[in-house]
Design a protein around this motif. Structure first.
Motif, short mmCIF file in Angstrom:
data_model
loop_
_atom_site.label_atom_id
_atom_site.label_comp_id
_atom_site.label_asym_id
_atom_site.label_seq_id
_atom_site.Cartn_x
_atom_site.Cartn_y
_atom_site.Cartn_z
N SER A 174 -45.05 10.65 74.79
CA SER A 174 -45.34 11.25 73.48
C SER A 174 -45.23 10.22 72.34
CB SER A 174 -44.40 12.42 73.21
OG SER A 174 -43.08 11.97 73.16
N LEU A 175 -44.30 9.27 72.49
CA LEU A 175 -44.18 8.28 71.42
C LEU A 175 -45.41 7.38 71.37
CD1 LEU A 175 -40.40 7.30 71.61
CD2 LEU A 175 -41.54 8.73 69.92
N ASP A 176 -45.99 7.10 72.54
CA ASP A 176 -47.19 6.28 72.55
C ASP A 176 -48.37 7.04 71.94
OD1 ASP A 176 -48.06 3.59 73.35
OD2 ASP A 176 -49.57 4.71 74.49
N LEU A 177 -48.43 8.33 72.24
CA LEU A 177 -49.47 9.15 71.61
C LEU A 177 -49.32 9.13 70.09
CD1 LEU A 177 -49.54 12.30 73.95
CD2 LEU A 177 -51.30 10.52 73.72
N GLN A 191 -49.31 -1.77 69.31
CA GLN A 191 -47.94 -1.87 69.83
C GLN A 191 -47.13 -2.92 69.05
OE1 GLN A 191 -49.32 -2.42 73.74
NE2 GLN A 191 -48.94 -0.30 74.36
N ASP A 192 -47.79 -4.02 68.73
CA ASP A 192 -47.09 -5.06 67.97
C ASP A 192 -46.70 -4.57 66.57
OD1 ASP A 192 -47.16 -6.82 70.01
OD2 ASP A 192 -48.83 -8.03 69.24
N GLU A 206 -39.82 -3.95 75.82
CA GLU A 206 -39.00 -2.77 76.12
C GLU A 206 -39.44 -1.58 75.28
OE1 GLU A 206 -34.75 -3.22 76.01
OE2 GLU A 206 -34.85 -5.00 77.29
N LEU A 207 -39.78 -1.87 74.04
CA LEU A 207 -40.24 -0.79 73.16
C LEU A 207 -41.51 -0.15 73.73
CD1 LEU A 207 -40.10 0.85 70.52
CD2 LEU A 207 -41.43 -0.95 69.45
N GLU A 208 -42.41 -1.02 74.16
CA GLU A 208 -43.67 -0.53 74.72
C GLU A 208 -43.39 0.34 75.95
OE1 GLU A 208 -46.39 -3.74 75.29
OE2 GLU A 208 -47.69 -2.54 76.58
N ALA A 209 -42.50 -0.14 76.82
CA ALA A 209 -42.16 0.62 78.03
C ALA A 209 -41.52 1.95 77.67
CB ALA A 209 -41.22 -0.21 78.91
N MET A 210 -40.68 1.93 76.65
CA MET A 210 -40.03 3.18 76.25
C MET A 210 -41.04 4.20 75.72
SD MET A 210 -37.36 3.95 73.28
CE MET A 210 -38.59 4.87 72.41
#
Lengths: 374, 84
Positions: B8-11, B20-21, B38-42
């Motif tokens: 949901s955070l990526d959405l 992402q950057d 790590e942020l991207e993975a989270m």
């Protein structure tokens, strides 16, 4: 515009002159060659007492739309960490509206203070005339130096805050490896700097071990400490009785160490080591980010901006931690909640909090954010 | 804690028009500690971050949405917490 004496502390003589619009409005006859330059004169003792008149004048500068602000410190006789903090926050705030702050008129002692705090480039402090010739050759990579200064200033802030927040700490520093040996990149006072140098010279000590191994080293009492037989007598001679060295760990290993010393034995309990861990994480994050994004020309401009923002937010977090004995996550949660409640960006909120930190948090706000935490 | 899709955070990041950057830089500027990967993975649900880190990411996203004129659409984990 001038501030009336009733607005000033007894220790501070703060004037705002030479801004043409203000001069005209107040009937002053003075003129300046550059219509967009505001000159703020600071004099006397620059500490928490100067906060309010300084902020009022900055508001006036913003209202009048100056493109450049020169802080004239010719008459300053004393400046403490709070005074330096005021200038950093002011530079940060002005930068966001495209206004450049610079400092002129520092004498050798005051200039040394700016140097020790790594603020010379960040605040564009004009060097005293006597040292100008010596330093002429160093101006070539000014932009790279400025970027580096933002990073070093951030680390200096971490060291200063660590000492302020961790009870019992009489000094804090950050040690990093450099060219096969170590160096201190930030120190909150001379004693901790000398303690670090003693370790580099003797090749032993808790901060070297923490930086090499990635493990925390706690020397509870130097009176009974046997691990570093050459270094310890030197530290004791400086009045140091206990030391806590926390590694700056990232995934690949330790980047350096955050060092704390105390003049008391058993100064650092579990609470203090937890706080040291928090500040060590902050320093490690900032360092690893800077290393990952640095180009030959210095830090990426956006990262530089982000570091400035971080600096203000970390400062506000430190105020909350120190004032309410909060943990770092609790302080961050409280700040986030207040930012959300008041619909203010976190950075703006933290600027206000730092600016008002000699009063209550969030001014007259009664939300209890500070008193109750997350 | 509100239920969320794992990503949901990526959405939300995509909805906010951030790369992402860009999200990471905003999160870092607010004092976030996680490295970019790590942020991207989270955000994609591949890594569980600490509550404080997750809330900081949500805050960075919501500040972006505020700039776009939308009022904090990404739920905070402590939404159900009693007011302080």
């Amino acid at each position: 515009m001038t501030t009336g004496p009733e607005q000033l502390s007894g220790f501070v003589d703060l004037e705002f002159l030479e801004f043409p619009d203000a001069a005209a409005a107040s009937g002053r006859s003075g003129t300046t060659p550059n219509a967009n330059v505001a000159v703020l004169r600071l004099a006397g003792e620059i500490d928490v007492a100067v906060h309010e008149p300084f902020q009022l004048l900055l508001d006036e500068v913003a209202r009048l739309g100056a493109s450049q602000v020169v802080v004239d410190v010719t008459g300053v006789t004393f400046c403490d960490a709070y005074g330096l903090g005021l200038l950093v926050v002011a530079a940060n705030r002005l930068q966001r509206t495209g206004t450049q702050l610079s400092v002129r008129g520092a004498d050798a002692n005051l200039f040394r203070l700016f140097q020790l705090s790594d603020l010379v480039s960040l605040l564009r402090v004009e060097r005293p005339p006597s040292s100008e010739a010596l330093l002429r050759g160093l101006h070539k990579s000014r932009e790279a130096a400025h970027a580096q200064a933002v990073l070093t200033a951030t680390l200096q802030l971490v060291a200063t805050m660590t000492q302020a927040v961790v009870h019992g700490a009489d000094g804090a520093s950050i040690t990093l490896p450099a060219n096969g040996t170590f160096q201190t990149v930030a120190a909150s006072n001379d004693t901790v700097l000398e303690m670090d140098h003693d370790q580099y010279e003797t090749g032993e000590g808790p901060c070297l071990d923490a930086a090499r191994t990635g493990v925390r080293y706690l020397a509870t009492s130097l009176d009974d400490e046997a691990r570093w037989p050459v270094f310890v007598p030197r530290a004791r001679a400086r009045g140091i009785r206990s030391i806590l060295s926390t590694p700056l760990n990232v995934r690949v290993g330790p980047l350096g160490a955050l060092n704390l010393y105390s003049r008391s034995v058993s100064a650092f309990s579990a609470t203090e080591t937890d706080w040291a861990d928090q500040f060590a994480s902050e320093a490690a994050t900032v360092l690893s980010t800077a290393q990952a994004t640095a180009s030959p020309e210095g830090l990426d401009a956006q990262v530089r901006q982000a570091l400035l923002s971080r600096e203000v937010i970390a400062l506000a977090q430190g105020v909350m931690m120190e004032r309410y004995s909060m943990s770092a996550p609790t302080a961050r949660a409280a700040l986030r909640r207040e930012s959300r409640r008041t619909s203010q960006p976190l950075r703006d909120l933290c600027e206000r909090l730092v600016e008002r930190s000699h009063g209550g948090p969030f001014g007259d706000d009664q939300s209890g954010v500070g008193a109750h935490g997350a | 804690m509100p239920d969320r899709r794992v990503d949901s955070l990526d959405l939300a990041r995509r909805d906010a028009g951030l790369s992402q950057d860009e999200l990471w830089l905003r999160y870092f500027a607010l004092g976030g500690m996680m490295p970019a990967l790590e942020l991207e993975a989270m955000c994609l649900g591949a890594l569980t971050a600490g509550a404080d880190d997750a809330e900081h990411v949500v805050h960075a996203l919501n500040e972006r949405f505020s700039e776009l004129g939308r009022n904090h659409p990404v739920p905070y984990d402590d939404d159900d917490a009693p007011p302080t």
